[in-house]
Design a protein around this motif. Sequence first.
Motif, short mmCIF file in Angstrom:
data_model
loop_
_atom_site.label_atom_id
_atom_site.label_comp_id
_atom_site.label_asym_id
_atom_site.label_seq_id
_atom_site.Cartn_x
_atom_site.Cartn_y
_atom_site.Cartn_z
N ASP A 96 0.81 -1.21 0.00
CA ASP A 96 0.00 0.00 0.00
C ASP A 96 0.85 1.27 0.00
O ASP A 96 0.45 2.29 -0.58
CB ASP A 96 -0.93 0.01 1.22
CG ASP A 96 -2.03 -1.03 1.13
OD1 ASP A 96 -2.28 -1.52 0.01
OD2 ASP A 96 -2.64 -1.34 2.17
N VAL A 97 2.02 1.22 0.63
CA VAL A 97 2.80 2.45 0.81
C VAL A 97 3.52 2.89 -0.47
O VAL A 97 4.00 4.02 -0.53
CB VAL A 97 3.85 2.29 1.94
CG1 VAL A 97 3.16 2.02 3.26
CG2 VAL A 97 4.84 1.17 1.62
N VAL A 98 3.57 2.04 -1.49
CA VAL A 98 4.34 2.41 -2.68
C VAL A 98 3.49 3.10 -3.75
O VAL A 98 4.01 3.55 -4.77
CB VAL A 98 5.06 1.19 -3.30
CG1 VAL A 98 6.02 0.58 -2.30
CG2 VAL A 98 4.07 0.15 -3.81
N TRP A 99 2.17 3.16 -3.52
CA TRP A 99 1.29 3.84 -4.50
C TRP A 99 0.11 4.45 -3.76
O TRP A 99 -0.62 3.75 -3.06
CB TRP A 99 0.79 2.86 -5.55
CG TRP A 99 0.26 3.53 -6.78
CD1 TRP A 99 -1.04 3.84 -7.06
CD2 TRP A 99 1.02 4.02 -7.89
NE1 TRP A 99 -1.14 4.47 -8.28
CE2 TRP A 99 0.13 4.59 -8.81
CE3 TRP A 99 2.38 4.00 -8.20
CZ2 TRP A 99 0.54 5.15 -10.02
CZ3 TRP A 99 2.81 4.56 -9.39
CH2 TRP A 99 1.89 5.13 -10.29
N ASP A 100 -0.08 5.75 -3.90
CA ASP A 100 -1.06 6.47 -3.09
C ASP A 100 -2.50 6.25 -3.51
O ASP A 100 -3.39 6.22 -2.66
CB ASP A 100 -0.76 7.98 -3.12
CG ASP A 100 0.54 8.32 -2.41
OD1 ASP A 100 0.92 7.55 -1.51
OD2 ASP A 100 1.17 9.34 -2.77
N GLU A 101 -2.74 6.13 -4.82
CA GLU A 101 -4.12 6.07 -5.31
C GLU A 101 -4.68 4.66 -5.08
O GLU A 101 -4.26 3.71 -5.73
CB GLU A 101 -4.14 6.42 -6.79
CG GLU A 101 -5.44 7.10 -7.25
CD GLU A 101 -6.61 6.15 -7.20
OE1 GLU A 101 -7.59 6.45 -6.49
OE2 GLU A 101 -6.53 5.10 -7.85
N PRO A 102 -5.64 4.50 -4.15
CA PRO A 102 -6.05 3.15 -3.75
C PRO A 102 -6.77 2.36 -4.84
O PRO A 102 -6.56 1.14 -4.96
CB PRO A 102 -6.96 3.40 -2.54
CG PRO A 102 -7.45 4.80 -2.70
CD PRO A 102 -6.33 5.55 -3.37
N VAL A 103 -7.64 3.01 -5.62
CA VAL A 103 -8.39 2.27 -6.63
C VAL A 103 -7.44 1.71 -7.70
O VAL A 103 -7.52 0.54 -8.09
CB VAL A 103 -9.47 3.17 -7.28
CG1 VAL A 103 -10.14 2.44 -8.43
CG2 VAL A 103 -10.49 3.60 -6.24
N GLN A 104 -6.53 2.56 -8.16
CA GLN A 104 -5.57 2.11 -9.17
C GLN A 104 -4.64 1.04 -8.59
O GLN A 104 -4.30 0.06 -9.28
CB GLN A 104 -4.75 3.29 -9.67
CG GLN A 104 -3.83 2.94 -10.84
CD GLN A 104 -3.05 4.14 -11.34
OE1 GLN A 104 -2.75 5.06 -10.57
NE2 GLN A 104 -2.73 4.15 -12.63
N ARG A 105 -4.25 1.22 -7.34
CA ARG A 105 -3.36 0.25 -6.70
C ARG A 105 -4.01 -1.12 -6.61
O ARG A 105 -3.39 -2.14 -6.93
CB ARG A 105 -2.97 0.75 -5.31
CG ARG A 105 -1.95 -0.15 -4.60
CD ARG A 105 -1.61 0.40 -3.23
NE ARG A 105 -2.75 0.41 -2.34
CZ ARG A 105 -3.22 1.49 -1.70
NH1 ARG A 105 -2.64 2.66 -1.87
NH2 ARG A 105 -4.26 1.40 -0.90
#
Length: 249
Positions: free
Chosen positions: A215-224
Amino acid sequence: MLQQTPVVRVLPVWQQWMERWPTPAHLAAEPPGEAVRHWGRLGYPRRALRLHACARAITAEHDGEVPADHATLLALPGIGEYTAAAVASFAFGGTHPVLDTNVRRVLGRAVRGEEYPPNATTAAERRLAQELLPAVGAPVWGVAVMELGALVCTARGPQCGQCPVQEQCAWRLAGKPPGVARRGQTYDGTDRQCRGRLLAVLRAAHGPVPKTALDVVWDEPVQRERALDGLVADGLAEVLDDGTYRLPI
């Protein structure tokens, strides 16, 4: 590795692979996740899974020896028209047209008078390449045309004054009419970049990693979440019962 990646990026990774896995059997003995791990940042990592599957097929079906026959190569996992022709020609001396982007551009300009080839290889391009292929020395011809496109007849800024076929080049003789260049793919902010970030975490770990580490390597949750689901669907990652993730084994 060379299917969609320049030599300068491939060479150090290829050297590491050959030291670690000198034969198909060596690679086949490892879990597929190790192929993904050592693929590094070459991009399009599904190629690593296909190469691993190819190694296992060669080991199981061909006694660990890469087949020389073009049709047999095509039947292997991850081997398409270009790769089969390249291996059959360059490794085994076969007479096959090897149509990469550089070759297509050279033939398109020199013979068809077009600055850029179509986005996808056409039947007309295949026929032309086959017609021009010499009966003797086809592998050398293939390498020569490939190098001509890579070093002289480049996509941007071709050095026509240094070209050995400049007097016969249909595109130059026609006044170099402009074509439509292929648009480069964007990368920043794309799902590809997100997948790469997530996969880098899995490659660096030698065991399952918690979801929080991803989770910490990409901020946008939906795209992640979409990218992570895509990695699992593509066989590049596995999710365990406790919610942790790992490379495939």
